[in-house]
Design a protein around this motif. Sequence first.
Motif, PDB file in Angstrom:
ATOM      1  N   UNK A 165       0.846  -1.195   0.000  1.00 44.86           N
ATOM      2  CA  UNK A 165       0.000   0.000   0.000  1.00 44.86           C
ATOM      3  C   UNK A 165       0.882   1.245   0.000  1.00 44.86           C
ATOM      4  N   UNK A 166       0.355   2.361  -0.460  1.00 49.80           N
ATOM      5  CA  UNK A 166       1.137   3.597  -0.386  1.00 49.80           C
ATOM      6  C   UNK A 166       1.340   4.003   1.079  1.00 49.80           C
ATOM      7  N   UNK A 167       2.202   4.951   1.298  1.00 54.54           N
ATOM      8  CA  UNK A 167       2.452   5.455   2.664  1.00 54.54           C
ATOM      9  C   UNK A 167       2.575   6.966   2.565  1.00 54.54           C
ATOM     10  N   UNK A 222       1.656  11.793   6.440  1.00 54.74           N
ATOM     11  CA  UNK A 222       2.750  12.095   7.354  1.00 54.74           C
ATOM     12  C   UNK A 222       2.389  11.688   8.776  1.00 54.74           C
ATOM     13  N   UNK A 223       3.273  10.932   9.401  1.00 56.69           N
ATOM     14  CA  UNK A 223       3.072  10.559  10.806  1.00 56.69           C
ATOM     15  C   UNK A 223       2.107   9.408  11.019  1.00 56.69           C
ATOM     16  N   UNK A 224       1.456   8.956   9.953  1.00 52.51           N
ATOM     17  CA  UNK A 224       0.505   7.838  10.108  1.00 52.51           C
ATOM     18  C   UNK A 224       0.968   6.703   9.202  1.00 52.51           C
ATOM     19  N   UNK A 225       2.025   6.047   9.636  1.00 53.15           N
ATOM     20  CA  UNK A 225       2.685   5.047   8.801  1.00 53.15           C
ATOM     21  C   UNK A 225       1.706   3.966   8.319  1.00 53.15           C
ATOM     22  N   UNK A 226       1.874   3.595   7.055  1.00 54.73           N
ATOM     23  CA  UNK A 226       1.014   2.558   6.477  1.00 54.73           C
ATOM     24  C   UNK A 226       1.888   1.395   6.014  1.00 54.73           C
ATOM     25  N   UNK A 227       1.412   0.171   6.224  1.00 54.35           N
ATOM     26  CA  UNK A 227       2.223  -1.021   5.952  1.00 54.35           C
ATOM     27  C   UNK A 227       1.593  -1.903   4.896  1.00 54.35           C
ATOM     28  N   UNK A 228       2.360  -2.918   4.523  1.00 51.79           N
ATOM     29  CA  UNK A 228       1.864  -3.979   3.647  1.00 51.79           C
ATOM     30  C   UNK A 228       0.865  -4.842   4.427  1.00 51.79           C
ATOM     31  N   UNK A 229      -0.169  -5.288   3.736  1.00 48.50           N
ATOM     32  CA  UNK A 229      -1.176  -6.164   4.358  1.00 48.50           C
ATOM     33  C   UNK A 229      -0.977  -7.604   3.891  1.00 48.50           C
ATOM     34  N   UNK A 230      -1.290  -8.539   4.767  1.00 53.07           N
ATOM     35  CA  UNK A 230      -1.165  -9.960   4.465  1.00 53.07           C
ATOM     36  C   UNK A 230      -2.416 -10.681   4.942  1.00 53.07           C
ATOM     37  N   UNK A 231      -2.679 -11.826   4.373  1.00 54.58           N
ATOM     38  CA  UNK A 231      -3.669 -12.713   4.986  1.00 54.58           C
ATOM     39  C   UNK A 231      -3.389 -14.159   4.597  1.00 54.58           C
TER      40      UNK A 231
END
Lengths: 288, 175
Positions: free
Chosen positions: A235-237, A240-249
């Motif tokens: 996912x994009x990131x 600012x200050x609200x870090x976004x990560x890769x998702x898994x399942x």
Amino acid sequence: MTSKIWTSAAFAALTGCVCAPAMAQTAGMSDRLLLTGGVSEVEGAAGGGLTPWALIGGYGTRDQLGASGYYTHVDTDDYSLESFGALLAVNDRVEFSISQQRFNLQDVGASLGLGSNYKIDVTTYGAKVRVLGDAILEQDSWIPQVAVGVLYKDNNRDTLVKSLGADHSDGADFYVSATKLLLAHSLLLNATARLTRANQFGILGQSGDYKPEFEGSAAYLLTRKIAVGAEIRTKPDNLAGLKEDTAYDAFVAYAPTKNLAVTLAYADLGNIVVGDQRGLYISLQAGF
Amino acid sequence: MRHENLFMGDQIMYRIYRRTNLSVSLAALAFACTAGLPALAQTAGATSAPTAPTITDGTRLFEDFGGKPGLVKIMDDFMDNLLADSRTKPFFAPADQAHIKAMLVEQFCQILNGGCVYSGKDMATAHAGMGVTEGDFYALVEDLQKAMNKNHIPFASQNRLLAALAPQHRDIVEK
């Protein structure tokens, strides 16, 4: 917003009530094989749990219509996400979907001064066209089934998402998916490239420039009715200050009949504002 | 490109054909990835042999199906399913069912490397003018899967056979 939910419900009812009799006049219905329409991904398109596939939803063949409706519930550490909607498929070629993602902030809502169980609703309108190949039938060819699609996301919390740094509340994702069933190995593989600027699936609006993201799924067929697998979605990131990560399942999907599918998964959505969000994902799909 | 006279005795030619086909597919895939041309759907491998190629990697597969007696039992159940299925019944009820079953045993035995030689018509000839739809084709696959399940054929082995049979849709299903 309520009207949008009703639009979704009406669409689901329409696909069931209007299409079914129309189908009865054609040669048949629901003739494709079990699970070859995928399940309903969290944004309403046919796919895995987190990502659209090149497969067209429902069970209609090149001469038939298909349709399905779904309800998904994801319960993470700090939030819950409900997603529900419907899709209509024409001639195993084109798929239209409409769905609602309802993100419940639960206690985080209170701590942000928004009130407990504050909800953000995103209505997603999707269209997908199969442009090439047949994932199921062309077993002596390496060419996958390829589809292109768009997911337009309409977020109802314009002020909130902009206060968190989003440039826009609404926006569209564009994707290309390649899906191949390696039947001799009982394995289904999917890769999706998505151009997006959505923050947290669009729940936190849209920011920055379009960037390419990668999504992948692998599913192993245990029986005609059961598949197990795993997925990844980058996912994009952009906030600012609200870090976004890769998702898994990791998931198991069970289709006892062509009218019903149940998907259970364990999902890790990464950080969403207050920390890592992991939890159970359950999805029910009905259709033909 | 049609290969009506490509018999199984001509294994070498067939392998060359398959390899050529694969490299064409790979080239097309590479091209599709860079250019994204939808028109390439037409170029996906188009074989038309009397039946699917023999699966030669390993000998277990034929045993998984119970050898020839196992195939005979599967075809009995398969035909029962086809006649009970309203989608496939119109094709099989008026046909010579015993002959079809015998030809299917021969064909599957050859594909599974069981040492048989399929003596029937090629798939295009056998299905010409029948108006088989994609839905009919899938219905038949389902009826075969149920027959194989009833005979406890391992699912992975079923899929290896179905993967070999699937390309026959090009000769059986009418557009």
